[in-house]
Motif scaffolding. Structure first.
Motif, short mmCIF file in Angstrom:
data_model
loop_
_atom_site.label_atom_id
_atom_site.label_comp_id
_atom_site.label_asym_id
_atom_site.label_seq_id
_atom_site.Cartn_x
_atom_site.Cartn_y
_atom_site.Cartn_z
N LEU A 306 20.85 34.50 18.76
CA LEU A 306 21.91 35.25 18.60
C LEU A 306 22.18 35.93 17.14
N ARG A 307 22.05 37.11 16.92
CA ARG A 307 22.34 37.82 15.65
C ARG A 307 23.81 38.16 15.48
N ASP A 308 24.31 37.96 14.09
CA ASP A 308 25.84 38.14 13.89
C ASP A 308 25.86 39.83 13.75
N PRO A 309 26.82 40.44 14.52
CA PRO A 309 26.97 41.65 14.45
C PRO A 309 27.23 42.40 12.93
N ARG A 310 27.91 41.54 12.09
CA ARG A 310 28.34 41.93 10.84
C ARG A 310 26.87 42.16 9.99
N ARG A 311 26.04 41.14 10.31
CA ARG A 311 24.71 41.18 9.45
C ARG A 311 23.95 42.31 9.89
N GLU A 312 24.05 42.76 11.10
CA GLU A 312 23.48 44.08 11.58
C GLU A 312 24.02 45.19 10.93
N LYS A 316 22.18 48.09 8.29
CA LYS A 316 22.39 49.43 8.29
C LYS A 316 22.94 50.07 7.30
N GLY A 317 24.13 49.55 6.86
CA GLY A 317 24.64 50.06 5.51
C GLY A 317 23.92 49.96 4.49
N GLN A 318 23.20 48.95 4.22
CA GLN A 318 22.10 49.15 3.04
C GLN A 318 20.95 50.08 3.16
N ARG A 319 20.40 50.35 4.44
CA ARG A 319 19.53 51.33 4.82
C ARG A 319 19.84 52.72 4.68
N LEU A 390 21.70 60.28 10.83
CA LEU A 390 21.43 58.89 10.74
C LEU A 390 22.62 58.26 10.60
N GLY A 391 23.83 58.56 10.06
CA GLY A 391 24.89 57.89 10.29
C GLY A 391 25.37 57.55 11.81
N GLN A 392 25.18 58.90 12.52
CA GLN A 392 25.84 58.83 13.82
C GLN A 392 24.92 58.06 14.49
N THR A 393 23.49 58.16 14.28
CA THR A 393 22.72 57.28 15.03
C THR A 393 22.94 55.87 14.90
N LEU A 394 23.18 55.31 13.68
CA LEU A 394 23.69 54.12 13.08
C LEU A 394 24.94 53.63 14.12
N HIS A 395 25.77 54.74 14.10
CA HIS A 395 27.09 54.46 14.59
C HIS A 395 27.04 54.16 16.12
N VAL A 396 25.97 54.94 16.74
CA VAL A 396 25.86 54.69 18.23
C VAL A 396 25.16 53.38 18.44
N VAL A 397 24.15 52.93 17.76
CA VAL A 397 23.63 51.57 17.96
C VAL A 397 24.63 50.39 17.68
N SER A 398 25.55 50.67 16.84
CA SER A 398 26.66 49.74 16.36
C SER A 398 27.28 48.97 17.55
N PRO A 399 27.28 47.65 17.54
CA PRO A 399 28.11 46.93 18.79
C PRO A 399 29.52 47.60 18.83
N LEU A 400 30.04 47.56 17.46
CA LEU A 400 31.47 47.82 17.35
C LEU A 400 31.97 49.42 17.86
N ALA A 401 30.88 50.42 17.75
CA ALA A 401 30.93 51.65 18.63
C ALA A 401 30.93 51.40 19.85
N THR A 402 30.16 50.64 20.31
CA THR A 402 29.96 50.18 21.85
C THR A 402 31.29 49.96 22.41
N LEU A 403 31.94 48.88 21.67
CA LEU A 403 33.28 48.30 22.05
C LEU A 403 34.35 49.36 21.90
N GLY A 404 34.37 50.41 20.83
CA GLY A 404 35.22 51.47 20.78
C GLY A 404 35.17 52.37 21.83
N ARG A 405 34.36 52.53 22.59
CA ARG A 405 34.12 53.29 23.71
C ARG A 405 34.65 52.70 25.17
N GLY A 406 35.36 51.82 24.97
CA GLY A 406 35.89 50.97 26.12
C GLY A 406 35.19 49.83 26.65
N TYR A 407 34.04 49.37 26.00
CA TYR A 407 33.34 48.50 26.70
C TYR A 407 33.89 47.08 26.08
#
Length: 448
Positions: A306-312, A316-319, A390-407
């Motif tokens: 299990l990878r830590d979402p913060r590390r992910e 992405k931020g570094q990229r 790229l920022g939007q793409t990064l935001h889409v794949v972010s688990p926090l964005a998924t949670l933000g959509r009600g998941y």
């Protein structure tokens, strides 16, 4: 004559004294005797006592059998029968007649009681009362034990001693009864009925300690046999010693050779249960340890995967920072190139000084500047759009964005991520992680 002295004479016994001494001598010399012969001169006066003579080819002896002993004798003896008697040798003092006080009489050869035993056994056997198909299983372990026996006999003491040693927690109820004598038959039947009316015992021990065939005879009576056969409670016959066999043994659901053996057969051994409990406790402890080790290993394996979402997000931020730096460097390089080119054109313009060309070049320079400006704006806009994409793409794949959509991320009580409803059952505890906060809940139902 006056000097004649009469010699002293020994004291003479009276007839009563003589007969009394002879009776005492006979009764102390012959404690009990079995005698066989032909029965004659049989009489039955209104007192209920029997008087007869027992003879063989040479001699005869008078006999008396009192009512308390002869009431159990069936069939009645008659003149000319060859019989065996058991009794005490005595003397009837009033007449000086030597006689036998008879306690038991039976036909010579097979005894009367034995004949009655075999006749009843054959009768009840023909009715099916002894069939194995009618035998009910004895409940084990019993919840409540009933005992039909004498409250003062050795049988109840033996039974209670065994039960106290093997299973003291099982309650025992005594249904007291006479177990010997004329009244014992009806008494036993009443005790069996009382046990059924009480309706507490789920197994009934019926019996007594050892004795002669006459002593045990009440357990060979038809009334007792039918009462045992019709009893709603499973029965255990425990009459006499191991060699004693009664009709009750054939009718009961289980026969025990002795009262102690009956208690042994129907009761669990608490020591064996305790040993078995210790064994099961040890096996359970070992199983729990093995299961704990397996779960710990599985948890460590899942934790490693299990990878830590913060590390992910950090990756992405570094990229994104790297792309931003590269974009700025590209813009600076392009600007520098354009400035250099502009300087080169200015130099060429200076070299060609005619006014027309100057005007044309001025116009050209103005156009080039506009194109450059437009190109720079367009390039910068394209880079900004790319950066936003790229920022939007990064935001889409972010688990926090998924949670933000009600998941939500749902985990069971072992912290495993639940992906299908079929993995849960009603009553399971779950944890749901939202974009902001965590919810704990219990499953009412689940549907795939």
């Amino acid at each position: 004559m006056d000097n004649f002295i009469t010699p002293s004479r020994p004291r003479a016994l009276t007839v009563s004294e003589l007969n009394h001494q002879v009776r005492h001598l006979l009764e102390t010399s012959f404690m009990q005797a079995w005698v066989e012969g032909e029965l004659s001169s049989f009489s039955r006066p209104s007192s209920g006592h029997w008087y007869f003579t027992l003879k063989d080819r040479k001699c005869q002896v008078r006999c008396a059998m009192f009512r308390g002993y002869n009431q159990r004798i069936r069939p009645l003896p008659k003149e000319g029968d060859q019989v065996r008697i058991r009794g005490k040798v005595s003397l009837y003092e009033n007449r000086g007649d030597y006689q036998i006080i008879v306690e038991h009489i039976e036909p010579a050869g097979l005894g009367a009681l034995q004949q009655a035993f075999e006749a009843l056994k054959q009768k009840l056997g023909a009715e099916g009362l002894f069939d194995a198909a009618n035998k009910r299983p004895i409940p084990f372990p019993p919840r409540h034990i009933g005992v039909v026996t004498s409250p003062t006999g050795a049988a109840i003491h033996d039974i209670l001693t065994v039960l106290a040693r093997r299973c003291p927690a099982v309650p025992v109820t005594l249904y007291p009864t006479a177990v010997q004598g004329q009244a014992a038959t009806d008494d036993i039947v009443r005790a069996i009925a009382a046990a059924q009316h009480h309706n507490q015992a789920d197994v009934l021990i019926i019996g007594r300690g050892g004795g002669s065939l006459e002593d045990l005879w009440c357990f060979n009576e038809e009334k007792v046999a039918r009462a045992i056969a019709q009893c709603r409670i499973p029965t255990v016959s425990a009459v006499g010693h191991e060699v004693d066999i009664t009709i009750a043994d054939f009718v009961a659901d289980l026969r025990a050779p002795t009262p102690s053996a009956a208690a042994e057969k129907i009761s669990p051994d608490q020591q064996e249960w305790l040993r078995r409990l210790d064994e099961l406790r040890l096996r359970l402890h070992q199983a729990v340890l093995r299961q704990t080790r397996r779960q710990k290993t599985s948890l460590e394996h899942l934790t490693a995967r299990l990878r830590d979402p913060r590390r992910e997000l950090q990756d992405k931020g570094q990229r994104l920072d790297d792309l931003e730096l590269r974009l700025k460097a590209a813009i600076a390089q392009r600007s520098k190139t354009e400035v250099t080119r502009l300087d080169h054109l200015a130099n060429r313009l200076l070299l060609q000084s005619p006014t027309r060309q100057l005007s044309q070049y001025q116009t050209l320079i103005q156009q080039l500047q506009e194109r450059l400006q437009h190109s720079m704006v367009k390039q910068l806009q394209r880079r900004q759009d790319q950066l936003a994409h790229l920022g939007q793409t990064l935001h889409v794949v972010s688990p926090l964005a998924t949670l933000g959509r009600g998941y939500a991320i749902v985990q069971d009580d072992r912290q495993n991520i639940v992906r299908q409803a079929g993995e849960l059952s009603a009553g399971d505890n779950i944890t749901a992680r939202l974009a902001r906060g965590t919810i704990k809940a219990t499953v009412d139902s689940s549907f795939d």
